[in-house]
Motif scaffolding. Structure first.
Motif, PDB file in Angstrom:
ATOM      1  N   PHE A 140      -1.217  -6.152  -0.112  1.00 49.68           N
ATOM      2  CA  PHE A 140      -1.756  -5.557  -1.253  1.00 49.68           C
ATOM      3  C   PHE A 140      -2.242  -3.928  -0.915  1.00 49.68           C
ATOM      4  CE2 PHE A 140      -6.196  -3.885  -0.006  1.00 49.68           C
ATOM      5  CZ  PHE A 140      -7.345  -4.703  -1.001  1.00 49.68           C
ATOM      6  N   TRP A 141      -1.703  -3.435   0.227  1.00 51.12           N
ATOM      7  CA  TRP A 141      -1.415  -1.899   0.412  1.00 51.12           C
ATOM      8  C   TRP A 141      -1.060  -0.881  -0.102  1.00 51.12           C
ATOM      9  CZ3 TRP A 141      -5.635   0.556   2.335  1.00 51.12           C
ATOM     10  CH2 TRP A 141      -7.171  -0.206   3.332  1.00 51.12           C
ATOM     11  N   ARG A 142      -0.208  -1.599  -0.445  1.00 51.66           N
ATOM     12  CA  ARG A 142       1.064  -1.169  -1.528  1.00 51.66           C
ATOM     13  C   ARG A 142       0.411  -0.763  -2.156  1.00 51.66           C
ATOM     14  NH1 ARG A 142       5.525  -4.057   2.104  1.00 51.66           N
ATOM     15  NH2 ARG A 142       6.087  -3.012   3.809  1.00 51.66           N
ATOM     16  N   GLN A 143       0.203  -1.726  -2.564  1.00 51.83           N
ATOM     17  CA  GLN A 143      -0.868  -1.503  -3.616  1.00 51.83           C
ATOM     18  C   GLN A 143      -1.436  -0.935  -4.690  1.00 51.83           C
ATOM     19  OE1 GLN A 143       0.597  -2.778  -6.733  1.00 51.83           O
ATOM     20  NE2 GLN A 143      -1.259  -2.960  -8.707  1.00 51.83           N
ATOM     21  N   TYR A 144      -2.305  -1.143  -3.446  1.00 47.53           N
ATOM     22  CA  TYR A 144      -3.917  -0.329  -3.381  1.00 47.53           C
ATOM     23  C   TYR A 144      -2.981   1.323  -2.923  1.00 47.53           C
ATOM     24  CZ  TYR A 144      -7.316   2.163  -0.938  1.00 47.53           C
ATOM     25  OH  TYR A 144      -7.973   3.132  -0.968  1.00 47.53           O
ATOM     26  N   ASN A 145      -1.599   1.651  -2.347  1.00 40.50           N
ATOM     27  CA  ASN A 145      -1.297   3.171  -2.031  1.00 40.50           C
ATOM     28  C   ASN A 145      -0.510   3.210  -3.180  1.00 40.50           C
ATOM     29  OD1 ASN A 145      -0.098   4.638  -0.163  1.00 40.50           O
ATOM     30  ND2 ASN A 145       1.707   4.337  -1.054  1.00 40.50           N
ATOM     31  N   THR A 146      -0.016   2.542  -4.291  1.00 45.00           N
ATOM     32  CA  THR A 146       0.495   2.691  -5.611  1.00 45.00           C
ATOM     33  C   THR A 146      -0.654   3.525  -6.545  1.00 45.00           C
ATOM     34  OG1 THR A 146       2.501   1.529  -5.708  1.00 45.00           O
ATOM     35  CG2 THR A 146       1.486   2.450  -7.528  1.00 45.00           C
ATOM     36  N   ARG A 147      -1.052   3.296  -6.976  1.00 47.80           N
ATOM     37  CA  ARG A 147      -2.584   3.268  -7.622  1.00 47.80           C
ATOM     38  C   ARG A 147      -3.779   4.440  -7.286  1.00 47.80           C
ATOM     39  NH1 ARG A 147      -4.400  -1.055 -11.551  1.00 47.80           N
ATOM     40  NH2 ARG A 147      -2.745  -2.097 -11.460  1.00 47.80           N
ATOM     41  N   ILE A 148      -4.285   4.480  -5.505  1.00 48.76           N
ATOM     42  CA  ILE A 148      -4.554   6.173  -5.308  1.00 48.76           C
ATOM     43  C   ILE A 148      -3.629   7.181  -5.254  1.00 48.76           C
ATOM     44  CG2 ILE A 148      -5.646   6.621  -3.351  1.00 48.76           C
ATOM     45  CD1 ILE A 148      -7.560   4.533  -5.104  1.00 48.76           C
ATOM     46  N   GLN A 149      -2.447   7.040  -4.405  1.00 45.64           N
ATOM     47  CA  GLN A 149      -1.666   7.945  -4.180  1.00 45.64           C
ATOM     48  C   GLN A 149      -1.312   8.798  -5.355  1.00 45.64           C
ATOM     49  OE1 GLN A 149      -1.278   8.803  -0.782  1.00 45.64           O
ATOM     50  NE2 GLN A 149      -0.328  11.046  -2.048  1.00 45.64           N
ATOM     51  N   GLU A 150      -0.806   8.135  -6.837  1.00 46.94           N
ATOM     52  CA  GLU A 150      -0.262   8.460  -7.988  1.00 46.94           C
ATOM     53  C   GLU A 150      -1.827   9.193  -8.165  1.00 46.94           C
ATOM     54  OE1 GLU A 150       0.621   5.587 -10.780  1.00 46.94           O
ATOM     55  OE2 GLU A 150       2.325   5.447  -9.756  1.00 46.94           O
ATOM     56  N   SER A 151      -2.648   8.255  -8.312  1.00 52.56           N
ATOM     57  CA  SER A 151      -3.513   9.754  -8.596  1.00 52.56           C
ATOM     58  C   SER A 151      -4.241  10.856  -8.318  1.00 52.56           C
ATOM     59  CB  SER A 151      -5.083   8.893  -8.763  1.00 52.56           C
ATOM     60  OG  SER A 151      -5.446   8.681  -7.956  1.00 52.56           O
TER      61      SER A 151
END
Length: 425
Positions: free
Chosen positions: A406-417
């Motif tokens: 869950f957190w890896r997907q979250y990180n991908t979406r937030i960190q990319e932005s």
């Protein structure tokens, strides 16, 4: 803070920065990058079975009407009048061919088409020729085996692709019944003074089960002193696109096909007969998974399907970093025997309902976490490392691999932005 997570596979350490639970700017980014772009559960198709049936819903911060239109289509209409913005429908549910705005009495068919305006002579004849004054619909609404989802992003991948291999576990839930599932009446709504991601974690966290819900397990053990499976044995599984599941042996009765000692002999015989029918349909191995194993499934970002002593769907949405609103649904096989339905509902209320053994315990634990996050400056990181030492594919149900996913997907979406924003500066 330049990192949301620290994912150190060599050290077997996975850390989440606690600012994500309390920072208002992070919440704004979540709304933009997650809730505006991911597939979000709006409801089950059986909630609105008849033409004209509708329910008011709040999904991803929007007020929507989940409606079975007269043309047979299921739609999600934005519940706002194109005229001056008032809620068009104020009733929580019902059946109607027409929705009429309270403010100025504009009227709309249940597919959103504008069909009436008082003082029509004050508007040009071609006022709505292009349909711009109709109630607007969410363009992306898709169905997987009765579970309906919306997406506010026109460019999002399909629901089928988004769910990916999580479909296998949804299938195990739906296949309990030859006729499919139906949503039972009465959505349970409550709030929790905690960040929404804590509930996403908690819902697939079997590690907390024994210490947090000790009272419940003590009662179950007293009912059946020979209960061997109270260890909650099983596995944690990371799925596509941030989804995850824990699948483990059920230590309690499941009204699909597993009895509990306190049930009467006729009920137990019904359970055994049901298991035979499952084996005839799917074979022994799949029948065993359906009947004897629990599944807690999280569909990123905010849908949890619990297939345990009852079947539930739960969604949650943040109104602030430390406050969320939760909606819980109970599901059951269509045409289920009345006695079985009663046992299912009792199971649901006993453990999962807002007044059950589990939910108040969970809510207290989450609120205690949120309260302690005022120490973030001195104690910055949450640890979600349990099971990393076992290696990929070897996680126990009490490990945390599904949360890390869950957190890896979250990180991908937030960190990319965050990185895109930094590049523009």
């Amino acid at each position: 803070m330049d990192q949301i997570i620290r994912d150190n596979t060599e050290k077997h350490e996975f850390l989440v920065h606690r600012s994500v639970f309390s920072d208002k700017e992070i919440l704004a980014r979540e709304r933009a990058e997650i809730f505006n772009k991911c597939w979000l559960f709006i409801g089950h198709e059986t909630e609105i079975p008849e033409l004209g049936d509708y329910k008011r819903k709040k999904v991803g911060g929007r007020n929507l009407l989940f409606v079975h239109s007269q043309d047979g289509e299921i739609r999600a209409l934005y519940n706002t009048c194109p005229h001056r913005g008032a809620l068009v429908c104020r009733e929580n549910e019902g059946n109607s061919r027409v929705f009429r705005c309270f403010y100025h009495a504009w009227s709309f068919k249940n597919d959103g088409e504008l069909v009436g305006m008082p003082g029509k002579d004050g508007f040009p004849e071609d006022f709505n020729d292009e349909g711009t004054k109709n109630m607007k619909a969410v363009n992306r609404i898709e169905n997987y085996r009765g579970f309906m989802f919306v997406n506010f992003d026109e460019n999002a991948i399909s629901l089928d692709e988004y769910l990916g291999n999580a479909k296998e576990y949804i299938d195990l839930v739906v296949d309990q019944s030859e006729n499919g599932l139906e949503a039972l009446g009465g959505v349970q709504e409550y709030s929790v003074r905690a960040n929404w991601k804590l509930l996403a974690e908690n819902s697939v966290d079997l590690y907390h089960g024994m210490p947090t819900h000790k009272t419940y397990f003590d009662i179950k053990q007293a009912q059946d002193p020979n209960l061997k499976r109270v260890k909650l044995e099983g596995k944690g599984i990371e799925l596509d696109n941030g989804h995850g599941v824990i699948e483990y042996v059920a230590p309690w009765g499941r009204p699909v096909a597993q009895w509990t000692p306190i049930w009467d002999e006729k009920f137990k015989a019904d359970m055994e007969e049901m298991k035979v029918k499952l084996a005839d349909r799917f074979g022994e191995e799949r029948a065993d998974r359906i009947a004897n194993y629990n599944r807690n499934i999280v569909i990123f970002p905010n849908l949890v399907i619990n297939d345990i002593m009852a079947v539930t769907a739960r969604t949650f949405y943040p109104t602030s970093p430390g406050y969320m609103e939760v909606s819980g649904y109970s599901l059951a096989p269509k045409g289920e025997n009345e006695k079985h339905r009663l046992a299912r509902n009792n199971n649901f209320l006993e453990f999962l309902g807002p007044g059950g053994f589990a939910t108040p315990d969970d809510n207290e634990a989450l609120e205690l976490c949120q309260e302690a996050y005022n120490n973030n400056q001195e104690v910055e990181w949450n640890d979600i490392s349990k099971g990393m030492v076992r290696g990929e594919g070897n996680a126990l149900a009490t490990d945390e691999v599904q949360m890390r996913n869950f957190w890896r997907q979250y990180n991908t979406r937030i960190q990319e932005s965050l990185e895109k924003e930094a590049a523009l500066k």
